[in-house]
Design an enzyme around this catalytic site. Sequence first.
Site, mmCIF file in Angstrom:
data_model
loop_
_atom_site.group_PDB
_atom_site.id
_atom_site.type_symbol
_atom_site.label_atom_id
_atom_site.label_comp_id
_atom_site.label_asym_id
_atom_site.label_seq_id
_atom_site.Cartn_x
_atom_site.Cartn_y
_atom_site.Cartn_z
ATOM 1 N N LYS A 120 0.773 -1.293 0.076
ATOM 2 C CA LYS A 120 0.150 0.124 0.012
ATOM 3 C C LYS A 120 0.892 1.555 -0.091
ATOM 4 O O LYS A 120 0.326 2.144 -0.304
ATOM 5 C CB LYS A 120 -1.014 -0.158 1.236
ATOM 6 C CG LYS A 120 -2.162 -1.135 1.042
ATOM 7 C CD LYS A 120 -3.251 -0.873 1.823
ATOM 8 C CE LYS A 120 -4.370 -1.700 1.537
ATOM 9 N NZ LYS A 120 -4.125 -3.263 1.925
HETATM 10 C C1 LIG Z 1 -4.684 -4.062 1.129
HETATM 11 C C2 LIG Z 1 -4.022 -5.497 1.096
HETATM 12 C C3 LIG Z 1 -4.320 -6.631 0.184
HETATM 13 C C4 LIG Z 1 -5.466 -6.641 -0.799
HETATM 14 O O1 LIG Z 1 -5.613 -5.479 -1.740
HETATM 15 P P1 LIG Z 1 -6.705 -4.916 -2.823
HETATM 16 O O2 LIG Z 1 -6.222 -3.854 -3.395
HETATM 17 O O3 LIG Z 1 -7.561 -4.415 -1.437
HETATM 18 O O4 LIG Z 1 -7.333 -5.984 -3.209
HETATM 19 C C5 LIG Z 1 -3.624 -7.686 0.026
HETATM 20 N N1 LIG Z 1 -2.561 -7.870 1.076
HETATM 21 C C6 LIG Z 1 -2.040 -6.954 1.627
HETATM 22 C C7 LIG Z 1 -0.761 -7.211 2.618
HETATM 23 C C8 LIG Z 1 -2.966 -5.869 1.916
HETATM 24 O O5 LIG Z 1 -2.169 -4.717 2.714
#
Ligand SMILES: *Cc1c(COP(=O)(O)O)cnc(C)c1O
Length: 477
Positions: A120
Amino acid sequence: MKYISTRGNSPAKSFTEILLGGLAPDGGLYLPEEYPQVTRAELDTWRKLDYAGLAFAVLSKFATDIPDSDLKAIITNTYTSKVYGNGRADSDSKEITPLRTLEPGLHILELSNGPTLAFKDMAMQLLGNLFEYTLDKQHEELNIVGATSGDTGSAAEYAMRGKRGIRVFMLSPNGKMSAFQRAQMFSLQDPNIFNIAINGMFDDAQDMVKAVSNDHAFKARYMIGTVNSINWARVSAQVVYYFKGYFSATKSNDEQVAFSVPSGNFGNICAGHIARMMGLPIGQLILATNENDVLDEFFRTGAYRPRDTRHTYETSSPSMDISKASNFERFMFDLVGRDGSKVRDFWERVDKGGSFDIRETEYWYALPRFDFASGKSTHQDRLKTIREVWEEYGVMIDTHTADGVKVGLEQRRPNLPLVCLETALPAKFAETIQEALGREPERPASMKGIEKLPQRCVEMDADVAKLKAFIQAHVPQ
Ligand SMILES: *Cc1c(COP(=O)(O)O)cnc(C)c1O
């Protein structure tokens, strides 16, 4: 480049006009009027660019109302080796998103070298700099109010800390996060970051945020905003690493690859879909879910049945524990031939807590053209995959990445190289790693001993009036 709503009833807007907002006025999500197309000659040039250069090449097609020189400066400041790849215990790579090859045709794209050790950061760090730039131009301020059970809140705080014109009020369920997660967020001493531990569950915190956002007078007066995963700038920043990963895994632009993507809100894989619509030769997009398999069910059966939050399982890949996938509407808009009235019909049911099924419609027959595959991974699968990757390749992967590797290997077409997106580092999920491998994951140097740092956090009852009073007291009038 203008942006339109997936529900077809909002005026078209520019990139900076939608940057700070959330949903379109008609309740839809913004998408480009049409996807910019990347020519073969461009792909050949882009192959040689470093991450920041590539990010500028891609994002300048989307952020057309930010002057090139400003956009370039923002991107260059965001994607530096100072922010990324500085603390990983097992890597000395100078790349922002290094590709780790496990064996020929099987790769992991490292996206978790940012400050909070999860992918993220890749988009959120850019968002922090874009917000600061835009607010400065407009002589405005923004007070971000959010609720988190871990990952999103810390990524937002590390992106917004110290930024001019921005304050972050982040609610979390008191005592429910791990000691590591608490330390990561609460040890921030920046005066523009406010951690608020709510005496309640995550849903209580989430309801308080919704109540504040729904008080339109309060929202306008205190310039309240959010940074959720439907933000278009976040999605567009994620498009970049699909290009980078493709170039790293191939020798020429005649080749195809498959990406496997651990998925929750469909933001990450939506960016892959967009990269492919722009012309990147992606053979297959493989969507992996955990026990919360709303999206896997859709791609297998055509039924989209969001669960209510009481039927959301708590799993060992917690960042994928979702009951509905907030970005999925963007894909549906393309699937129905970009007809906003169709999307409106479907989401009229979803917004009332219902579901829809495309099995008996023409869209079911259109779906294979988009070339998605999907699968589900459980706690036992996760442990087994973490163990196998460790034993066969000496590489430790986190629980979410393990879901992607498991489903990717199961679903990929033969002869298609597989790039598995790494969405977090194992250090964030030490308990499950301990269960799988009987050892502790290594921590990057920057995170060693953070539990011992002084922490800044206030406790609060799950009471909206108290939250509003707290915001009032901390926003200068
Ligand atoms: C947010 C997140 C996801 C999922 O991603 P999306 O964009 O919501 O599909 C998967 N793994 C981790 C570690 C995350 O922080």
